[in-house]
Design a protein around this motif. Structure first.
Motif, PDB file in Angstrom:
ATOM      1  N   GLU A   1       0.022  12.109  -0.799  1.00  0.00           N
ATOM      2  CA  GLU A   1       1.363  11.918  -0.940  1.00  0.00           C
ATOM      3  C   GLU A   1       2.160  12.432  -2.290  1.00  0.00           C
ATOM      4  OE1 GLU A   1       2.287   7.835   1.515  1.00  0.00           O
ATOM      5  OE2 GLU A   1       0.563   7.571  -0.297  1.00  0.00           O
ATOM      6  N   ILE A   2       1.413  12.191  -3.472  1.00  0.00           N
ATOM      7  CA  ILE A   2       2.076  12.530  -4.775  1.00  0.00           C
ATOM      8  C   ILE A   2       2.264  14.195  -4.559  1.00  0.00           C
ATOM      9  CG2 ILE A   2       1.628  12.943  -7.109  1.00  0.00           C
ATOM     10  CD1 ILE A   2       0.370  10.075  -7.236  1.00  0.00           C
ATOM     11  N   GLU A   3       1.278  14.970  -4.197  1.00  0.00           N
ATOM     12  CA  GLU A   3       1.487  16.289  -4.040  1.00  0.00           C
ATOM     13  C   GLU A   3       2.765  16.653  -3.155  1.00  0.00           C
ATOM     14  OE1 GLU A   3      -0.824  20.450  -2.937  1.00  0.00           O
ATOM     15  OE2 GLU A   3      -1.903  18.527  -2.847  1.00  0.00           O
ATOM     16  N   LYS A   4       2.890  16.031  -1.861  1.00  0.00           N
ATOM     17  CA  LYS A   4       4.016  16.286  -1.164  1.00  0.00           C
ATOM     18  C   LYS A   4       5.318  15.803  -1.667  1.00  0.00           C
ATOM     19  CE  LYS A   4       1.271  16.011   3.244  1.00  0.00           C
ATOM     20  NZ  LYS A   4       1.082  15.214   4.482  1.00  0.00           N
ATOM     21  N   MET A   5       5.535  14.578  -2.359  1.00  0.00           N
ATOM     22  CA  MET A   5       6.832  14.370  -2.886  1.00  0.00           C
ATOM     23  C   MET A   5       7.077  15.236  -4.041  1.00  0.00           C
ATOM     24  SD  MET A   5       7.856  11.477  -1.658  1.00  0.00           S
ATOM     25  CE  MET A   5       8.911  10.669  -2.858  1.00  0.00           C
ATOM     26  N   ILE A   6       6.276  15.805  -4.864  1.00  0.00           N
ATOM     27  CA  ILE A   6       6.344  16.837  -5.990  1.00  0.00           C
ATOM     28  C   ILE A   6       7.083  17.890  -5.386  1.00  0.00           C
ATOM     29  CG2 ILE A   6       5.498  18.318  -7.486  1.00  0.00           C
ATOM     30  CD1 ILE A   6       3.691  16.228  -8.450  1.00  0.00           C
ATOM     31  N   ASN A   7       6.338  18.497  -4.084  1.00  0.00           N
ATOM     32  CA  ASN A   7       6.730  19.713  -3.419  1.00  0.00           C
ATOM     33  C   ASN A   7       8.258  19.506  -2.811  1.00  0.00           C
ATOM     34  OD1 ASN A   7       4.518  21.144  -3.973  1.00  0.00           O
ATOM     35  ND2 ASN A   7       3.635  20.657  -2.041  1.00  0.00           N
ATOM     36  N   ALA A   8       8.502  18.296  -2.403  1.00  0.00           N
ATOM     37  CA  ALA A   8       9.822  18.140  -1.895  1.00  0.00           C
ATOM     38  C   ALA A   8      10.815  17.979  -2.721  1.00  0.00           C
ATOM     39  CB  ALA A   8       9.961  16.658  -1.162  1.00  0.00           C
ATOM     40  N   SER A   9      10.476  17.528  -4.125  1.00  0.00           N
ATOM     41  CA  SER A   9      11.603  17.461  -5.185  1.00  0.00           C
ATOM     42  C   SER A   9      11.735  18.965  -5.629  1.00  0.00           C
ATOM     43  CB  SER A   9      10.828  16.577  -6.461  1.00  0.00           C
ATOM     44  OG  SER A   9      11.272  14.973  -5.726  1.00  0.00           O
ATOM     45  N   ILE A  10      10.686  19.677  -5.667  1.00  0.00           N
ATOM     46  CA  ILE A  10      10.868  21.055  -6.142  1.00  0.00           C
ATOM     47  C   ILE A  10      11.824  21.757  -5.236  1.00  0.00           C
ATOM     48  CG2 ILE A  10       9.616  23.453  -6.226  1.00  0.00           C
ATOM     49  CD1 ILE A  10       7.234  21.862  -7.117  1.00  0.00           C
ATOM     50  N   ALA A  11      11.670  21.619  -3.922  1.00  0.00           N
ATOM     51  CA  ALA A  11      12.779  22.226  -3.029  1.00  0.00           C
ATOM     52  C   ALA A  11      14.005  21.693  -3.158  1.00  0.00           C
ATOM     53  CB  ALA A  11      12.256  21.841  -1.445  1.00  0.00           C
ATOM     54  N   ASN A  12      14.296  20.295  -3.657  1.00  0.00           N
ATOM     55  CA  ASN A  12      15.705  19.919  -3.738  1.00  0.00           C
ATOM     56  C   ASN A  12      16.153  20.463  -5.061  1.00  0.00           C
ATOM     57  OD1 ASN A  12      17.128  18.157  -2.447  1.00  0.00           O
ATOM     58  ND2 ASN A  12      16.760  16.233  -3.748  1.00  0.00           N
ATOM     59  N   ASP A  13      15.356  20.447  -5.939  1.00  0.00           N
ATOM     60  CA  ASP A  13      16.028  21.356  -7.394  1.00  0.00           C
ATOM     61  C   ASP A  13      16.593  22.793  -6.919  1.00  0.00           C
ATOM     62  OD1 ASP A  13      15.313  19.239  -8.946  1.00  0.00           O
ATOM     63  OD2 ASP A  13      13.391  20.276  -9.679  1.00  0.00           O
ATOM     64  N   LYS A  14      15.652  23.446  -6.363  1.00  0.00           N
ATOM     65  CA  LYS A  14      16.041  24.676  -5.605  1.00  0.00           C
ATOM     66  C   LYS A  14      17.399  24.788  -4.914  1.00  0.00           C
ATOM     67  CE  LYS A  14      11.418  26.942  -5.590  1.00  0.00           C
ATOM     68  NZ  LYS A  14      10.334  27.530  -4.806  1.00  0.00           N
ATOM     69  N   ALA A  15      17.615  23.808  -4.135  1.00  0.00           N
ATOM     70  CA  ALA A  15      18.833  23.504  -3.246  1.00  0.00           C
ATOM     71  C   ALA A  15      19.962  23.055  -3.977  1.00  0.00           C
ATOM     72  CB  ALA A  15      18.447  22.242  -2.217  1.00  0.00           C
ATOM     73  N   MET A  16      19.640  22.442  -5.165  1.00  0.00           N
ATOM     74  CA  MET A  16      20.826  22.082  -6.115  1.00  0.00           C
ATOM     75  C   MET A  16      21.262  23.018  -6.813  1.00  0.00           C
ATOM     76  SD  MET A  16      22.504  19.411  -6.898  1.00  0.00           S
ATOM     77  CE  MET A  16      21.833  17.968  -6.681  1.00  0.00           C
ATOM     78  N   ALA A  17      20.338  24.171  -7.359  1.00  0.00           N
ATOM     79  CA  ALA A  17      20.980  25.253  -7.861  1.00  0.00           C
ATOM     80  C   ALA A  17      21.873  26.139  -6.801  1.00  0.00           C
ATOM     81  CB  ALA A  17      19.850  26.120  -8.132  1.00  0.00           C
ATOM     82  N   LYS A  18      21.465  26.308  -5.584  1.00  0.00           N
ATOM     83  CA  LYS A  18      22.327  26.902  -4.652  1.00  0.00           C
ATOM     84  C   LYS A  18      23.724  26.101  -4.405  1.00  0.00           C
ATOM     85  CE  LYS A  18      19.534  30.239  -3.092  1.00  0.00           C
ATOM     86  NZ  LYS A  18      19.926  31.617  -3.218  1.00  0.00           N
ATOM     87  N   MET A  19      23.595  24.950  -4.575  1.00  0.00           N
ATOM     88  CA  MET A  19      24.913  24.086  -4.387  1.00  0.00           C
ATOM     89  C   MET A  19      25.736  24.081  -5.571  1.00  0.00           C
ATOM     90  SD  MET A  19      24.815  22.380  -1.435  1.00  0.00           S
ATOM     91  CE  MET A  19      26.009  20.976  -1.391  1.00  0.00           C
ATOM     92  N   GLU A  20      25.079  24.151  -6.745  1.00  0.00           N
ATOM     93  CA  GLU A  20      25.961  24.314  -7.981  1.00  0.00           C
ATOM     94  C   GLU A  20      26.667  25.734  -7.905  1.00  0.00           C
ATOM     95  OE1 GLU A  20      25.423  25.378 -12.824  1.00  0.00           O
ATOM     96  OE2 GLU A  20      24.123  23.982 -11.701  1.00  0.00           O
TER      97      GLU A  20
ATOM     98  N   LEU B   1       0.706  -1.126  -0.038  1.00  0.00           N
ATOM     99  CA  LEU B   1      -0.042  -0.019  -0.237  1.00  0.00           C
ATOM    100  C   LEU B   1       0.695   1.042   0.248  1.00  0.00           C
ATOM    101  CD1 LEU B   1      -2.775  -0.965   2.691  1.00  0.00           C
ATOM    102  CD2 LEU B   1      -2.878  -1.047   0.165  1.00  0.00           C
ATOM    103  N   ARG B   2       1.775   1.246   0.929  1.00  0.00           N
ATOM    104  CA  ARG B   2       2.823   2.413   0.904  1.00  0.00           C
ATOM    105  C   ARG B   2       3.321   2.476  -0.308  1.00  0.00           C
ATOM    106  NH1 ARG B   2       6.461   2.246   6.054  1.00  0.00           N
ATOM    107  NH2 ARG B   2       7.496   4.055   4.899  1.00  0.00           N
ATOM    108  N   GLY B   3       3.597   1.641  -1.326  1.00  0.00           N
ATOM    109  CA  GLY B   3       4.300   1.850  -2.455  1.00  0.00           C
ATOM    110  C   GLY B   3       3.611   2.477  -3.542  1.00  0.00           C
ATOM    111  N   ARG B   4       2.218   2.741  -3.397  1.00  0.00           N
ATOM    112  CA  ARG B   4       1.477   3.245  -4.468  1.00  0.00           C
ATOM    113  C   ARG B   4       0.854   4.413  -3.676  1.00  0.00           C
ATOM    114  NH1 ARG B   4       2.836  -1.306  -4.144  1.00  0.00           N
ATOM    115  NH2 ARG B   4       2.999  -2.594  -6.122  1.00  0.00           N
ATOM    116  N   LYS B   5       1.393   5.553  -4.191  1.00  0.00           N
ATOM    117  CA  LYS B   5       1.270   6.855  -3.478  1.00  0.00           C
ATOM    118  C   LYS B   5      -0.367   7.236  -4.080  1.00  0.00           C
ATOM    119  CE  LYS B   5       5.348   6.848  -1.478  1.00  0.00           C
ATOM    120  NZ  LYS B   5       5.797   5.413  -1.843  1.00  0.00           N
ATOM    121  N   ASP B   6      -0.985   7.787  -3.024  1.00  0.00           N
ATOM    122  CA  ASP B   6      -2.397   8.431  -3.162  1.00  0.00           C
ATOM    123  C   ASP B   6      -1.948   9.797  -3.563  1.00  0.00           C
ATOM    124  OD1 ASP B   6      -1.968   9.770  -0.698  1.00  0.00           O
ATOM    125  OD2 ASP B   6      -2.914   8.356   0.420  1.00  0.00           O
ATOM    126  N   SER B   7      -3.122  10.853  -3.991  1.00  0.00           N
ATOM    127  CA  SER B   7      -2.652  12.357  -4.355  1.00  0.00           C
ATOM    128  C   SER B   7      -2.339  13.054  -3.204  1.00  0.00           C
ATOM    129  CB  SER B   7      -4.357  12.557  -4.973  1.00  0.00           C
ATOM    130  OG  SER B   7      -4.994  12.569  -3.751  1.00  0.00           O
TER     131      SER B   7
END
Length: 353
Positions: free
Chosen positions: A131-150, A123-129
């Motif tokens: 969870e998907i929104e939260k995962m997208i937001n976490a990855s957006i934050a990671n993209d922004k952090a990578m820009a700062k790191m570069e 069940l945890r392996g099949r994300k609901d809506s």
């Protein structure tokens, strides 16, 4: 009863399990939205195929109305006394239940005990809506952090100094926690996929592996990019282009109905065909969600079928001992017709410094 518990009840019925006893704090949070750090004490969620849901909890842990039945105990009680009364027949046990609780249950009841974590993991392996929104937001934050790191890498700081800087970047983005210890690996250090950051400084021609993630709103991000300091040696350029092609080939194989092993095979074939097969020393990916490594992997031996809602990494790498390491990692969300890549940060070869 919430939808996640409803789905679990259906799984219990399908598998003829009367009760599932859950002690894993991540799984408890997944089902009832409450975090516990029980230590040596018992916090246990009992879900029955009859739709009864009971949380057994020590009085030390303040607990509000969570929409489930609460049964309290304190430090002088036998914490299992109510559990023993409430279970029957075939009982599923999760992978995190301590032996100090499991063994008395086996001794003091006539139930049949079976491993039950695979139901929760499915069940945890099949994300609901949500969870998907939260995962997208976490990855957006990671993209922004990578820009700062570069940008910061051009200053020529040590690996440890870059790690401290990353923590401050995440805090500015609303996260106070790494999802795992980040890897900032210069040159030959990058040839160790799990390098521990040290006082190394970048040298002209070094690859710089940056593997990082944060926890945002309880969900994890994870991404790897590889940069080069001041210049790119010809061999390193070939290695980089091979890993990028493998990353893209793996992502192209992510479709519902394909096997997880198909993704590994697609990425690995690119690296093997380029002559670097022996230097790709790990599986191609892992599932991710509440934990950086949720149950499930993308490997040559995992023939499980890819399903809509899966989120996992595609992260091939080549590691030439004493020379260079390159890894490129994205998270992918499986959709009806393929996948959505959650990381949008540049993957073209990039020089810093």
């Amino acid at each position: 009863m919430n939808k996640r518990i409803e789905n679990l009840v259906e799984k219990l019925k399908e598998n003829k399990i009367d009760n599932l006893l859950i002690t894993d704090p991540y799984a408890i949070f997944y089902f009832i939205g409450k975090w516990y750090e029980p230590g040596e004490r018992l916090v246990l969620l009992n879900v029955s195929k009859d739709s009864q849901v009971i949380l057994y909890v020590n009085k030390l842990f303040p607990t509000e109305d969570l929409g489930v039945e609460l049964k309290w105990h304190d430090d002088t009680d036998n914490p299992l006394k109510d559990v023993i009364k409430d279970i029957k027949g075939t009982v599923g046990i999760d992978k995190k239940m301590p032996a100090m609780f499991l063994l008395p249950l086996i001794k003091e009841t006539d139930c049949e005990f079976v491993e039950g974590s695979h139901l929760v993991d499915y069940l945890r392996g099949r994300k609901d809506s949500e969870e998907i929104e939260k995962m997208i937001n976490a990855s957006i934050a990671n993209d922004k952090a990578m820009a700062k790191m570069e940008e910061k890498l051009s200053e020529g700081l040590t690996e440890e100094e870059m790690t401290k800087y990353l923590k401050s970047v995440y805090e500015d983005l609303g996260s106070k926690e790494f999802s795992f210890d980040p890897i900032i690996a210069y040159g030959a250090n990058g040839a160790n996929p799990h390098h521990t950051n040290d006082s190394s400084l970048p040298k002209d021609g070094d690859s710089i592996v940056v593997d990082m993630g944060c926890i945002l709103d309880d969900y994890c991000s994870d991404m790897t990019r590889t940069f080069f300091y001041k210049s790119v040696p010809e061999e390193s350029k070939k290695v980089y282009e091979t890993v990028l092609a493998a990353n893209l080939a793996g992502i192209a194989a992510v479709k519902p109905g394909n096997k997880l092993s198909d993704v590994d095979k697609a990425a690995r074939k690119v690296i093997e065909d380029a002559g670097y097969g022996e230097y790709f020393t790990h599986r191609t990916g892992h599932f991710i969600g509440l934990e950086t490594h949720d149950k499930g992997d993308v490997s040559s031996t995992n023939d499980a079928i890819i399903e809509v809602g899966n989120i996992f990494s595609v992260e091939p790498g080549i590691y030439l001992p004493g020379k260079v390491g390159v890894r490129i990692e994205d998270l992918v969300l499986v959709t009806e017709d393929g996948c959505k890549v959650l990381n949008n940060y540049n993957k073209e070869i990039t020089i810093v410094g």
